[in-house]
Scaffold this active site. Structure first.
Site, PDB file in Angstrom:
ATOM      1  N   LYS A 153       0.970   3.981  -3.183  1.00 49.45           N
ATOM      2  CA  LYS A 153       0.560   5.379  -3.039  1.00 49.45           C
ATOM      3  C   LYS A 153       1.759   6.323  -3.243  1.00 49.45           C
ATOM      4  O   LYS A 153       1.600   7.413  -3.797  1.00 49.45           O
ATOM      5  CB  LYS A 153      -0.100   5.611  -1.673  1.00 49.45           C
ATOM      6  CG  LYS A 153      -1.443   4.902  -1.506  1.00 49.45           C
ATOM      7  CD  LYS A 153      -2.512   5.373  -2.495  1.00 49.45           C
ATOM      8  CE  LYS A 153      -3.900   4.826  -2.146  1.00 49.45           C
ATOM      9  NZ  LYS A 153      -4.949   5.221  -3.103  1.00 49.45           N
ATOM     10  N   TYR A 164       0.837  -1.199   0.000  1.00 50.22           N
ATOM     11  CA  TYR A 164       0.000   0.000   0.000  1.00 50.22           C
ATOM     12  C   TYR A 164       0.878   1.259   0.000  1.00 50.22           C
ATOM     13  O   TYR A 164       0.658   2.188  -0.782  1.00 50.22           O
ATOM     14  CB  TYR A 164      -0.937  -0.014   1.211  1.00 50.22           C
ATOM     15  CG  TYR A 164      -2.008   1.049   1.164  1.00 50.22           C
ATOM     16  CD1 TYR A 164      -3.022   1.010   0.205  1.00 50.22           C
ATOM     17  CD2 TYR A 164      -2.023   2.087   2.093  1.00 50.22           C
ATOM     18  CE1 TYR A 164      -4.022   1.980   0.171  1.00 50.22           C
ATOM     19  CE2 TYR A 164      -3.021   3.057   2.064  1.00 50.22           C
ATOM     20  CZ  TYR A 164      -4.010   2.997   1.102  1.00 50.22           C
ATOM     21  OH  TYR A 164      -5.001   3.968   1.069  1.00 50.22           O
TER      22      TYR A 164
HETATM   23  N1  LIG Z   1     -10.522   4.927   4.137  1.00 52.63           N
HETATM   24  C1  LIG Z   1      -9.394   5.558   4.458  1.00 52.63           C
HETATM   25  O1  LIG Z   1      -9.122   5.825   5.666  1.00 52.63           O
HETATM   26  C2  LIG Z   1      -8.417   5.992   3.393  1.00 52.63           C
HETATM   27  C3  LIG Z   1      -7.237   6.635   3.813  1.00 52.63           C
HETATM   28  C4  LIG Z   1      -6.337   7.075   2.841  1.00 52.63           C
HETATM   29  C5  LIG Z   1      -6.608   6.887   1.506  1.00 52.63           C
HETATM   30  N2  LIG Z   1      -7.755   6.258   1.119  1.00 52.63           N
HETATM   31  C6  LIG Z   1      -7.980   6.080  -0.317  1.00 52.63           C
HETATM   32  O2  LIG Z   1      -9.261   6.569  -0.666  1.00 52.63           O
HETATM   33  C7  LIG Z   1      -9.801   5.810  -1.754  1.00 52.63           C
HETATM   34  C8  LIG Z   1     -11.174   5.277  -1.378  1.00 52.63           C
HETATM   35  O3  LIG Z   1     -11.043   4.481  -0.216  1.00 52.63           O
HETATM   36  P1  LIG Z   1     -12.288   3.857   0.584  1.00 52.63           P
HETATM   37  O4  LIG Z   1     -11.914   3.903   2.011  1.00 52.63           O
HETATM   38  O5  LIG Z   1     -13.552   4.451   0.130  1.00 52.63           O
HETATM   39  O6  LIG Z   1     -12.174   2.330   0.096  1.00 52.63           O
HETATM   40  P2  LIG Z   1     -13.287   1.207  -0.109  1.00 52.63           P
HETATM   41  O7  LIG Z   1     -14.460   1.458   0.770  1.00 52.63           O
HETATM   42  O8  LIG Z   1     -12.570  -0.088   0.003  1.00 52.63           O
HETATM   43  O9  LIG Z   1     -13.727   1.454  -1.639  1.00 52.63           O
HETATM   44  C9  LIG Z   1     -12.796   1.250  -2.659  1.00 52.63           C
HETATM   45  C10 LIG Z   1     -13.456   1.531  -3.991  1.00 52.63           C
HETATM   46  O10 LIG Z   1     -12.487   1.247  -5.014  1.00 52.63           O
HETATM   47  C11 LIG Z   1     -13.093   0.356  -5.953  1.00 52.63           C
HETATM   48  N3  LIG Z   1     -12.122  -0.495  -6.630  1.00 52.63           N
HETATM   49  C12 LIG Z   1     -11.234  -1.369  -6.087  1.00 52.63           C
HETATM   50  N4  LIG Z   1     -10.544  -1.998  -7.057  1.00 52.63           N
HETATM   51  C13 LIG Z   1     -11.020  -1.524  -8.242  1.00 52.63           C
HETATM   52  C14 LIG Z   1     -10.738  -1.788  -9.602  1.00 52.63           C
HETATM   53  N5  LIG Z   1      -9.823  -2.689  -9.970  1.00 52.63           N
HETATM   54  N6  LIG Z   1     -11.413  -1.104 -10.543  1.00 52.63           N
HETATM   55  C15 LIG Z   1     -12.355  -0.190 -10.214  1.00 52.63           C
HETATM   56  N7  LIG Z   1     -12.700   0.086  -8.942  1.00 52.63           N
HETATM   57  C16 LIG Z   1     -12.033  -0.570  -7.972  1.00 52.63           C
HETATM   58  C17 LIG Z   1     -14.059  -0.474  -5.123  1.00 52.63           C
HETATM   59  O11 LIG Z   1     -14.968  -1.150  -5.963  1.00 52.63           O
HETATM   60  P3  LIG Z   1     -15.464  -2.673  -5.612  1.00 52.63           P
HETATM   61  O12 LIG Z   1     -16.621  -2.528  -4.674  1.00 52.63           O
HETATM   62  O13 LIG Z   1     -15.835  -3.245  -6.946  1.00 52.63           O
HETATM   63  O14 LIG Z   1     -14.308  -3.383  -4.983  1.00 52.63           O
HETATM   64  C18 LIG Z   1     -14.669   0.635  -4.272  1.00 52.63           C
HETATM   65  O15 LIG Z   1     -15.629   1.346  -5.009  1.00 52.63           O
HETATM   66  C19 LIG Z   1      -8.766   4.714  -2.050  1.00 52.63           C
HETATM   67  O16 LIG Z   1      -7.920   5.117  -3.103  1.00 52.63           O
HETATM   68  C20 LIG Z   1      -7.981   4.624  -0.751  1.00 52.63           C
HETATM   69  O17 LIG Z   1      -6.677   4.112  -0.935  1.00 52.63           O
HETATM   70  C21 LIG Z   1      -8.666   5.800   2.034  1.00 52.63           C
END
Ligand SMILES: NC(=O)c1ccc[n+]([C@@H]2O[C@H](COP(=O)([O-])OP(=O)(O)OC[C@H]3O[C@@H](n4cnc5c(N)ncnc54)[C@H](OP(=O)(O)O)[C@@H]3O)[C@@H](O)[C@H]2O)c1
Length: 237
Positions: free
Chosen positions: A164, A160
């Site tokens: 990033k 990860y």
């Molecule tokens: N949550 C946090 O605390 C946090 C912190 C820092 C950064 N982020 C970043 O913020 C973004 C959103 O995170 P989140 O927390 O909302 O994550 P999440 O709830 O796990 O959602 C991830 C999203 O990405 C989609 N995805 C995964 N693989 C994919 C692929 N191959 N093609 C198209 N879509 C895909 C998933 O679709 P599916 O349902 O089909 O899997 C889902 O819609 C990510 O980039 C994550 O790294 C999150």
């Protein structure tokens, strides 16, 4: 280029919008009166997005797997029929990988990089190639503080962090290469957010995170090649 004031009446693409932060981006942009195209890998399973469309019939739902070249190409072609331009491309799709030393597999590392680094770059390249990124467009890539070198005091989380950090490098180059065309590339860190990715153990909810990130995009802060969190703070590289 600085943020451009209130985001309304814009054409916005949110990648990975079927849950979590992406779903919230779609919801808040719609509530502000924007045209939104949202993506999911499998629309038949995207129940929350389908429900959002019931409230906002103008929401366009599309299928995209950011790791698949065929899917990216087909999707970008279909996007040209839906939008004349993309004012904001929100590259939000991502996967987590918590494997530490001794547990990590090569496949897991490559899958994480393919999704979190290669995906956003190739999606941006497709949208650019389709002629949809124009003077004034913004490409916002969702990164993480876990990709910061100076913030890494705890080690581990190889895939990860690497994915990033590489996305940060990619976005920096995009910001330089696209600036002459008036296209802004910026990095956004959402904070530690209660979503499936964090098994809902975050410190803030998606609504707070996304409201803060949209406010960053609307602010007068310089955006090109910068990296902000949801509280408008610049993250050290
Ligand atoms: N949550 C946090 O605390 C946090 C912190 C820092 C950064 N982020 C970043 O913020 C973004 C959103 O995170 P989140 O927390 O909302 O994550 P999440 O709830 O796990 O959602 C991830 C999203 O990405 C989609 N995805 C995964 N693989 C994919 C692929 N191959 N093609 C198209 N879509 C895909 C998933 O679709 P599916 O349902 O089909 O899997 C889902 O819609 C990510 O980039 C994550 O790294 C999150």
């Amino acid at each position: 280029m600085a943020g451009k004031g209130s985001i309304a009446d814009k054409q916005i693409v949110v990648v990975g919008a079927n849950r979590g932060i992406g779903l919230e981006f779609a919801r808040q942009f719609l509530e502000k009166g924007n045209k939104v195209v949202a993506t999911a890998r499998d629309l038949s399973k995207a129940s929350q997005l389908t429900k959002l469309k019931e409230q906002h019939p103008g929401l366009e739902l599309t299928e995209l797997d950011v790791t698949s070249p065929e899917s990216r190409q087909e999707w970008a072609q279909s996007l040209r029929k839906k939008l004349k331009a993309v004012d904001y491309l929100i590259n939000n799709a991502g996967v987590a990988s918590w494997g530490g030393l001794g547990q990590l597999t090569e496949d897991e590392l490559l899958h994480c990089i393919r999704t979190n680094t290669v995906g956003p770059l190739m999606v941006t390249q497709e949208v650019l190639g389709a002629g949809l990124l124009k003077n004034g467009s913004v490409v916002a890539n969702l990164t993480s503080k876990m990709g910061s070198m100076s913030d890494n005091t705890s080690g581990g989380t190889y895939a990860y962090r690497a994915s990033k950090a590489a996305l940060n490098a990619v976005t920096k180059s995009l910001s330089i290469d696209l600036e002459d065309r008036g296209i802004t590339a910026v990095l956004l860190h959402p904070g530690w957010v209660k979503t499936d990715m964090t098994r809902h153990s975050g410190l803030i909810d998606a609504h707070t995170s996304v409201a803060g990130l949209i406010a960053v995009l609307e602010s007068s802060k310089p955006l090109v090649g910068r990296w902000y969190d949801y509280k408008h703070e610049e993250i050290p590289w």
